[in-house]
Design a protein around this motif. Structure first.
Motif, PDB file in Angstrom:
ATOM      1  N   ALA A 111       0.834  -1.204   0.000  1.00 34.06           N
ATOM      2  CA  ALA A 111       0.000   0.000   0.000  1.00 34.06           C
ATOM      3  C   ALA A 111       0.870   1.256   0.000  1.00 34.06           C
ATOM      4  O   ALA A 111       0.560   2.245  -0.687  1.00 34.06           O
ATOM      5  N   TYR A 112       1.960   1.220   0.753  1.00 36.07           N
ATOM      6  CA  TYR A 112       2.857   2.376   0.847  1.00 36.07           C
ATOM      7  C   TYR A 112       3.508   2.681  -0.504  1.00 36.07           C
ATOM      8  O   TYR A 112       3.437   3.809  -1.011  1.00 36.07           O
ATOM      9  N   ILE A 113       4.105   1.672  -1.120  1.00 35.49           N
ATOM     10  CA  ILE A 113       4.781   1.923  -2.392  1.00 35.49           C
ATOM     11  C   ILE A 113       3.771   2.210  -3.504  1.00 35.49           C
ATOM     12  O   ILE A 113       4.087   2.879  -4.492  1.00 35.49           O
ATOM     13  N   GLY A 114       2.530   1.748  -3.317  1.00 36.49           N
ATOM     14  CA  GLY A 114       1.498   2.066  -4.298  1.00 36.49           C
ATOM     15  C   GLY A 114       1.236   3.555  -4.385  1.00 36.49           C
ATOM     16  O   GLY A 114       1.101   4.120  -5.481  1.00 36.49           O
ATOM     17  N   VAL A 115       1.174   4.218  -3.223  1.00 38.26           N
ATOM     18  CA  VAL A 115       0.995   5.673  -3.215  1.00 38.26           C
ATOM     19  C   VAL A 115       2.259   6.363  -3.719  1.00 38.26           C
ATOM     20  O   VAL A 115       2.206   7.323  -4.486  1.00 38.26           O
ATOM     21  N   ALA A 116       3.414   5.847  -3.293  1.00 34.36           N
ATOM     22  CA  ALA A 116       4.689   6.475  -3.653  1.00 34.36           C
ATOM     23  C   ALA A 116       5.061   6.262  -5.114  1.00 34.36           C
ATOM     24  O   ALA A 116       5.945   6.955  -5.632  1.00 34.36           O
ATOM     25  N   SER A 117       4.405   5.325  -5.797  1.00 32.58           N
ATOM     26  CA  SER A 117       4.790   5.006  -7.177  1.00 32.58           C
ATOM     27  C   SER A 117       4.653   6.209  -8.102  1.00 32.58           C
ATOM     28  O   SER A 117       5.417   6.346  -9.067  1.00 32.58           O
ATOM     29  N   ALA A 118       3.705   7.095  -7.826  1.00 34.79           N
ATOM     30  CA  ALA A 118       3.562   8.292  -8.662  1.00 34.79           C
ATOM     31  C   ALA A 118       4.812   9.164  -8.556  1.00 34.79           C
ATOM     32  O   ALA A 118       5.279   9.726  -9.557  1.00 34.79           O
ATOM     33  N   ALA A 119       5.363   9.271  -7.345  1.00 35.91           N
ATOM     34  CA  ALA A 119       6.594  10.045  -7.160  1.00 35.91           C
ATOM     35  C   ALA A 119       7.765   9.373  -7.876  1.00 35.91           C
ATOM     36  O   ALA A 119       8.612  10.043  -8.487  1.00 35.91           O
ATOM     37  N   ILE A 120       7.814   8.046  -7.812  1.00 35.72           N
ATOM     38  CA  ILE A 120       8.883   7.309  -8.494  1.00 35.72           C
ATOM     39  C   ILE A 120       8.805   7.528 -10.002  1.00 35.72           C
ATOM     40  O   ILE A 120       9.826   7.761 -10.675  1.00 35.72           O
ATOM     41  N   LEU A 121       7.601   7.492 -10.554  1.00 36.88           N
ATOM     42  CA  LEU A 121       7.422   7.714 -11.991  1.00 36.88           C
ATOM     43  C   LEU A 121       7.817   9.136 -12.383  1.00 36.88           C
ATOM     44  O   LEU A 121       8.440   9.349 -13.434  1.00 36.88           O
ATOM     45  N   MET A 122       7.457  10.106 -11.554  1.00 39.32           N
ATOM     46  CA  MET A 122       7.853  11.486 -11.852  1.00 39.32           C
ATOM     47  C   MET A 122       9.373  11.602 -11.916  1.00 39.32           C
ATOM     48  O   MET A 122       9.926  12.287 -12.789  1.00 39.32           O
ATOM     49  N   LYS A 123      10.052  10.944 -11.012  1.00 36.65           N
ATOM     50  CA  LYS A 123      11.515  10.976 -11.012  1.00 36.65           C
ATOM     51  C   LYS A 123      12.062  10.354 -12.293  1.00 36.65           C
ATOM     52  O   LYS A 123      13.010  10.881 -12.905  1.00 36.65           O
ATOM     53  N   GLY A 126      11.967  12.652 -15.120  1.00 39.30           N
ATOM     54  CA  GLY A 126      12.758  13.865 -14.951  1.00 39.30           C
ATOM     55  C   GLY A 126      11.940  15.047 -14.481  1.00 39.30           C
ATOM     56  O   GLY A 126      12.311  16.205 -14.707  1.00 39.30           O
ATOM     57  N   LYS A 127      10.821  14.760 -13.815  1.00 40.80           N
ATOM     58  CA  LYS A 127       9.927  15.809 -13.318  1.00 40.80           C
ATOM     59  C   LYS A 127      10.000  15.864 -11.791  1.00 40.80           C
ATOM     60  O   LYS A 127      10.285  14.860 -11.132  1.00 40.80           O
ATOM     61  N   PRO A 128       9.714  17.023 -11.195  1.00 38.24           N
ATOM     62  CA  PRO A 128       9.819  17.146  -9.736  1.00 38.24           C
ATOM     63  C   PRO A 128       8.570  16.663  -9.007  1.00 38.24           C
ATOM     64  O   PRO A 128       7.457  16.724  -9.533  1.00 38.24           O
ATOM     65  N   PHE A 129       8.781  16.193  -7.801  1.00 38.82           N
ATOM     66  CA  PHE A 129       7.668  15.916  -6.900  1.00 38.82           C
ATOM     67  C   PHE A 129       7.999  16.518  -5.544  1.00 38.82           C
ATOM     68  O   PHE A 129       9.165  16.739  -5.198  1.00 38.82           O
ATOM     69  N   ALA A 130       6.951  16.804  -4.774  1.00 42.92           N
ATOM     70  CA  ALA A 130       7.113  17.381  -3.441  1.00 42.92           C
ATOM     71  C   ALA A 130       6.201  16.644  -2.472  1.00 42.92           C
ATOM     72  O   ALA A 130       5.173  16.073  -2.865  1.00 42.92           O
ATOM     73  N   LEU A 131       6.576  16.652  -1.210  1.00 48.30           N
ATOM     74  CA  LEU A 131       5.756  16.082  -0.141  1.00 48.30           C
ATOM     75  C   LEU A 131       4.968  17.220   0.485  1.00 48.30           C
ATOM     76  O   LEU A 131       5.539  18.237   0.886  1.00 48.30           O
ATOM     77  N   TRP A 132       3.653  17.037   0.593  1.00 48.54           N
ATOM     78  CA  TRP A 132       2.758  18.168   0.856  1.00 48.54           C
ATOM     79  C   TRP A 132       1.861  17.900   2.057  1.00 48.54           C
ATOM     80  O   TRP A 132       1.113  16.926   2.069  1.00 48.54           O
ATOM     81  N   SER A 133       1.942  18.760   3.073  1.00 48.03           N
ATOM     82  CA  SER A 133       1.104  18.643   4.273  1.00 48.03           C
ATOM     83  C   SER A 133       1.091  17.200   4.767  1.00 48.03           C
ATOM     84  O   SER A 133       0.043  16.604   4.994  1.00 48.03           O
ATOM     85  N   ASP A 153      14.925  12.230   0.233  1.00 46.59           N
ATOM     86  CA  ASP A 153      16.127  12.679  -0.480  1.00 46.59           C
ATOM     87  C   ASP A 153      15.810  13.271  -1.848  1.00 46.59           C
ATOM     88  O   ASP A 153      16.553  14.124  -2.346  1.00 46.59           O
ATOM     89  N   ASN A 154      14.721  12.830  -2.471  1.00 44.36           N
ATOM     90  CA  ASN A 154      14.455  13.216  -3.856  1.00 44.36           C
ATOM     91  C   ASN A 154      13.342  14.246  -4.033  1.00 44.36           C
ATOM     92  O   ASN A 154      13.202  14.806  -5.127  1.00 44.36           O
ATOM     93  N   ALA A 155      12.552  14.486  -3.007  1.00 44.27           N
ATOM     94  CA  ALA A 155      11.515  15.516  -3.111  1.00 44.27           C
ATOM     95  C   ALA A 155      12.169  16.895  -3.227  1.00 44.27           C
ATOM     96  O   ALA A 155      13.168  17.174  -2.558  1.00 44.27           O
TER      97      ALA A 155
END
Length: 392
Positions: A111-123, A126-133, A153-155
């Motif tokens: 479940a955790y990596i499922g949510v994080a997968s969008a951030a992994i794909l953005m990386k 070559g696109k940025p992602f941020a952690l929000w609230s 490390d990558n946000a």
């Protein structure tokens, strides 16, 4: 942001599940993005219920699915849902991952990596992602810890809604520029109010109550040592005491799981002065329902947040560190009861004392919240702009 180009921001979190707290985060986030960009931004949400998200928030939404969950593979690979996700992320200038306690693996690493997968794909794009609230919850596995460190490390920046989560992030990512990790209260605290809020001049007075179905909460409450049946008895006794003082009680659900639980309490009380809302509402509707109250007692974090934002005397029953962290963050530690100790303190005299403290402290607390909001608008607006422009 340039008026010649509408930047697209994608948002991923626990949206479309009917939880009022998550939807309040999303509503406050979209309001913030529109204001800070002067409406020069397109927003697309990866939602568990895109139609509901579009109807509530008036923004574009696509179905999100877990790339690592076999039961989702048919829709992802045979029905083209993966392509829609990839296209949305590739078109986006920035991904916001949040809000809520998304950095946690006690609900399972898949479940955790499922949510994080969008951030992994953005990386990968070559696109940025941020952690929000966002908050950091329990992390129990090496894989979960490695994923958390990678995200930190990558946000491009990380906005934490709790000071303790920020402190933990600084330990987990010691090489990060300190300016890119920062704390502000949960974004939902700054959600615009509904268009029509009437002043509270109720006769009889109204007590709003939002309780968590602790048995359905699972991972949230399993480590709390408490006799649930005894606690339930104390809750009912407290509500009866307010009824005896002439209060009307409004039981307001903030998650679909809570509705049967609130009806159970209502049935046991058997009073015409108890109103139970039959379904979860939109953030605006929930805030309007709360605005009709003279006082509030609750467990759900965002019920407490919205009540505080309205200046309603609030007592929070903390079943999770995030509740007490929010209350302490806005200067309301004295209005918090830890669930483990709540049974002995759930009496009307104690609740009245805490409500009185809230009312007396509110002018100072309100001014402090307004000051934080002004700083946050300036700071976050600049950081968002820089994050997008850096990768153009």
């Amino acid at each position: 942001m340039s008026k010649d180009h509408l930047h697209q921001i994608a948002i991923v979190g626990c949206y479309g599940d009917g939880n009022v707290g998550d939807e309040s985060i999303l509503q406050a986030t979209t309001q913030f993005l529109r204001k800070s960009s002067q409406n020069q931004v397109k927003i697309c949400v990866l939602s568990n219920n895109p139609e509901e998200t579009r109807n509530i928030h008036g923004i574009e939404a696509i179905l999100t699915l877990n790339l690592f969950k076999p039961s989702h593979w048919y829709a992802l690979f045979c029905k083209g849902k993966l392509w829609a996700i990839l296209q949305t992320l590739r078109r986006s200038d920035l991904l916001l991952m949040g809000g809520g306690d998304l950095l946690r693996d006690d609900i399972g690493f898949i479940a955790y990596i499922g949510v994080a997968s969008a951030a992994i794909l953005m990386k990968l794009f070559g696109k940025p992602f941020a952690l929000w609230s966002i908050g950091i919850g329990p992390i129990n596995t090496r894989s979960g810890m490695a994923l958390t460190k990678w995200l930190l490390d990558n946000a491009v920046f990380a906005y934490f809604r709790e000071r303790k989560s920020l402190e933990r992030a600084q330990v987990l990512a010691p090489n990060r520029d300190g300016a890119s990790l920062f704390y502000y209260p949960d974004i939902a605290l700054f959600m615009d109010p509904p268009l029509t809020l009437r002043s509270r001049s109720n006769k009889p007075p109204v007590l709003a109550v939002s309780l968590l179905d602790f048995e359905a909460a699972g991972h949230r409450t399993r480590n709390i040592q408490i006799n649930w049946q005894a606690y339930l008895v104390h809750i009912k006794q407290l509500i009866r005491q307010f009824l005896d003082e002439g209060y009307t009680i409004h039981l307001i659900p903030f998650d679909p799981q809570d509705i049967p639980f609130l009806y159970l309490i209502s049935a046991d009380l058997n009073s015409k002065s108890v109103r139970t809302y039959s379904q979860c509402m939109t953030p605006d509707e929930s805030k309007k329902a709360l605005s009709e109250a003279d006082a509030f007692v609750g467990m759900r974090l965002h019920a407490c947040i919205l009540a505080v934002s309205l200046g309603i005397p609030t007592v929070a029953i903390s079943y999770d560190r995030k509740v007490e962290n929010f209350m302490s963050g806005v200067g309301l530690t004295s209005c918090t009861l830890r669930l483990e100790n709540a049974a002995s303190n759930l009496n009307i005299e104690n609740i009245h004392t805490k409500h009185l403290y809230f009312a007396q402290a509110w002018p100072t607390i309100s001014a402090n919240i307004d000051s934080i909001h002004q700083e946050m608008k300036s700071h976050l607006g600049q950081i968002l702009f820089r994050a997008i422009c850096k990768y153009e």
